[in-house]
Design a protein around this motif. Structure first.
Motif, PDB file in Angstrom:
ATOM      1  N   ALA A   1       2.343  68.254  -0.542  1.00 57.76           N
ATOM      2  CA  ALA A   1       1.579  68.969   0.477  1.00 57.76           C
ATOM      3  C   ALA A   1       1.909  70.461   0.497  1.00 57.76           C
ATOM      4  O   ALA A   1       3.069  70.856   0.347  1.00 57.76           O
ATOM      5  CB  ALA A   1       1.853  68.366   1.846  1.00 57.76           C
TER       6      ALA A   1
ATOM      7  N   ALA B   1       0.111  67.648   5.251  1.00 60.61           N
ATOM      8  CA  ALA B   1       0.570  66.301   5.597  1.00 60.61           C
ATOM      9  C   ALA B   1       1.212  66.366   6.974  1.00 60.61           C
ATOM     10  O   ALA B   1       1.992  67.283   7.257  1.00 60.61           O
ATOM     11  CB  ALA B   1       1.573  65.780   4.575  1.00 60.61           C
TER      12      ALA B   1
ATOM     13  N   ASP C   1       3.457  64.084   9.593  1.00 63.17           N
ATOM     14  CA  ASP C   1       4.319  62.908   9.557  1.00 63.17           C
ATOM     15  C   ASP C   1       5.280  62.950  10.739  1.00 63.17           C
ATOM     16  O   ASP C   1       5.473  64.001  11.368  1.00 63.17           O
ATOM     17  CB  ASP C   1       5.099  62.887   8.237  1.00 63.17           C
TER      18      ASP C   1
ATOM     19  N   ILE D   1      -4.514  60.508   2.420  1.00 54.96           N
ATOM     20  CA  ILE D   1      -3.529  59.912   1.522  1.00 54.96           C
ATOM     21  C   ILE D   1      -2.369  59.364   2.360  1.00 54.96           C
ATOM     22  O   ILE D   1      -1.709  60.124   3.091  1.00 54.96           O
ATOM     23  CB  ILE D   1      -3.024  60.945   0.495  1.00 54.96           C
TER      24      ILE D   1
ATOM     25  N   ILE E   1      -2.107  68.224  -1.921  1.00 53.44           N
ATOM     26  CA  ILE E   1      -2.598  67.888  -0.585  1.00 53.44           C
ATOM     27  C   ILE E   1      -2.583  69.153   0.274  1.00 53.44           C
ATOM     28  O   ILE E   1      -1.627  69.934   0.234  1.00 53.44           O
ATOM     29  CB  ILE E   1      -1.716  66.788   0.038  1.00 53.44           C
TER      30      ILE E   1
ATOM     31  N   ILE F   1       4.642  62.431  -0.695  1.00 52.82           N
ATOM     32  CA  ILE F   1       3.528  63.115  -0.042  1.00 52.82           C
ATOM     33  C   ILE F   1       3.976  64.476   0.479  1.00 52.82           C
ATOM     34  O   ILE F   1       3.249  65.476   0.357  1.00 52.82           O
ATOM     35  CB  ILE F   1       2.959  62.254   1.101  1.00 52.82           C
TER      36      ILE F   1
ATOM     37  N   THR G   1       1.301  57.461   3.492  1.00 48.30           N
ATOM     38  CA  THR G   1       2.702  57.417   3.074  1.00 48.30           C
ATOM     39  C   THR G   1       3.273  56.005   3.122  1.00 48.30           C
ATOM     40  O   THR G   1       4.419  55.797   2.718  1.00 48.30           O
ATOM     41  CB  THR G   1       3.570  58.301   3.985  1.00 48.30           C
TER      42      THR G   1
ATOM     43  N   ASP H   1      -5.377  58.368  -2.845  1.00 43.92           N
ATOM     44  CA  ASP H   1      -4.020  58.085  -3.303  1.00 43.92           C
ATOM     45  C   ASP H   1      -3.472  59.309  -4.029  1.00 43.92           C
ATOM     46  O   ASP H   1      -4.212  60.185  -4.467  1.00 43.92           O
ATOM     47  CB  ASP H   1      -3.976  56.850  -4.197  1.00 43.92           C
ATOM     48  N   ILE H   2      -2.166  59.341  -4.157  1.00 44.03           N
ATOM     49  CA  ILE H   2      -1.496  60.514  -4.696  1.00 44.03           C
ATOM     50  C   ILE H   2      -1.766  60.685  -6.185  1.00 44.03           C
ATOM     51  O   ILE H   2      -1.725  61.800  -6.710  1.00 44.03           O
ATOM     52  CB  ILE H   2       0.023  60.452  -4.409  1.00 44.03           C
TER      53      ILE H   2
ATOM     54  N   GLY I   1      -2.529  64.311   4.136  1.00 45.09           N
ATOM     55  CA  GLY I   1      -1.531  63.253   4.109  1.00 45.09           C
ATOM     56  C   GLY I   1      -1.299  62.704   5.507  1.00 45.09           C
ATOM     57  O   GLY I   1      -1.104  63.466   6.458  1.00 45.09           O
TER      58      GLY I   1
ATOM     59  N   GLN J   1       7.799  57.134  -0.303  1.00 44.98           N
ATOM     60  CA  GLN J   1       6.411  57.583  -0.310  1.00 44.98           C
ATOM     61  C   GLN J   1       6.215  58.787   0.603  1.00 44.98           C
ATOM     62  O   GLN J   1       5.424  59.681   0.310  1.00 44.98           O
ATOM     63  CB  GLN J   1       5.490  56.428   0.093  1.00 44.98           C
ATOM     64  N   GLU J   2       6.942  58.821   1.703  1.00 48.11           N
ATOM     65  CA  GLU J   2       6.859  59.974   2.598  1.00 48.11           C
ATOM     66  C   GLU J   2       7.307  61.250   1.889  1.00 48.11           C
ATOM     67  O   GLU J   2       6.691  62.313   2.047  1.00 48.11           O
ATOM     68  CB  GLU J   2       7.712  59.725   3.844  1.00 48.11           C
TER      69      GLU J   2
END
Length: 251
Positions: free
Chosen positions: A118, A87, A89, A58, A84, A114, A60, A77-78, A30, A110-111
């Protein structure tokens, strides 16, 4: 390339996180959002074409999608990859218990999707994002993604919950409100640190309001956070409460 101290701190945190958590065996990764994430992608690319040709990335947000595609990585994509490996971020603020505020870029729905998918959520940030209690450094408010039809009602409810200055986030480059990647609106709801000493409870209270799509509080989701310091070192905060300070990173 010579970077200013803040950018150098972001790069150090990103590099350290990728080195520790993006394993050659990982196939589903991610890619988060924010100003630190380009350095994450930069370090992943440095792992080589052989490693990356078998991977799916993938995003976010629209920003991270562009980073993936623009760097020649395989876009996933998710829906296709609901589990996952890791991720990575950014965050707007991280407290001593690894609770997060996210959503300064209005893509926290979206964050969070994901992050939930994960096996490990790893945060990369600079020293300015670290605090003992949420709401100390990030004073703009809790980002709340809301269905447009419910915006006025949710604003009124947030004010009753204690965010007397809750307001609709307005766009800076055009007239009107910010529209999220999902076609919703974003409310910024400032709460005092007294409310944010129990971020999980506040997250739950806001999430229960009719019309709220997602809340920018991420309680207990991160496994570790990497903070780049002004001197170029990195501090690492783990979910068990332990810290490692002043780690040197090979650039």
């Amino acid at each position: 390339m010579t970077l200013n101290p803040v950018e150098a701190a972001k790069r150090a945190a990103a590099y350290a996180a990728v080195d520790a958590h993006v394993k050659l065996s990982h196939r589903y990764i991610g890619i988060g959002s924010g100003s630190t994430v380009p350095y994450v992608v930069e370090r992943i690319l440095a792992q080589g074409d052989e490693a990356n040709k078998e991977r799916w990335f993938i995003p976010t947000s629209f920003q991270s999608k562009q980073l993936i595609v623009g760097n020649g990585l395989r876009l996933g994509d998710i829906d296709t990859f609901p589990e996952i490996d890791v991720a990575i971020d950014g965050a707007d603020e991280v407290d001593n218990a690894l609770n997060l505020i996210k959503g300064g870029g209005a893509c926290h729905l979206q964050e969070k999707v994901i992050a939930q998918a994960a096996k490990e959520l790893i945060i990369v940030a600079d020293y300015r994002k670290r605090s003992s209690v949420l709401g100390t450094n990030w004073t703009q408010g809790i980002p709340v993604e809301v269905a447009p039809v419910a915006a006025s009602q949710v604003l009124a409810s947030l004010k009753r919950l204690g965010s007397t200055d809750a307001h609709l986030r307005m766009a800076k480059a055009k007239a009107g409100p910010v529209v999220t990647d999902n076609g919703n609106l974003c409310i910024d709801a400032p709460f005092s640190t007294a409310y944010l000493r129990d971020p999980a409870q506040l997250n739950s209270q806001i999430k229960q309001l009719v019309g709220v799509v997602e809340v920018g509080i991420f309680p207990g989701m991160a496994k570790a956070a990497y903070f780049g310091n002004q001197d170029g070192t990195v501090s690492i905060q783990h979910e068990d409460g332990s810290f490692k300070e002043n780690i040197t990173v090979e650039i």
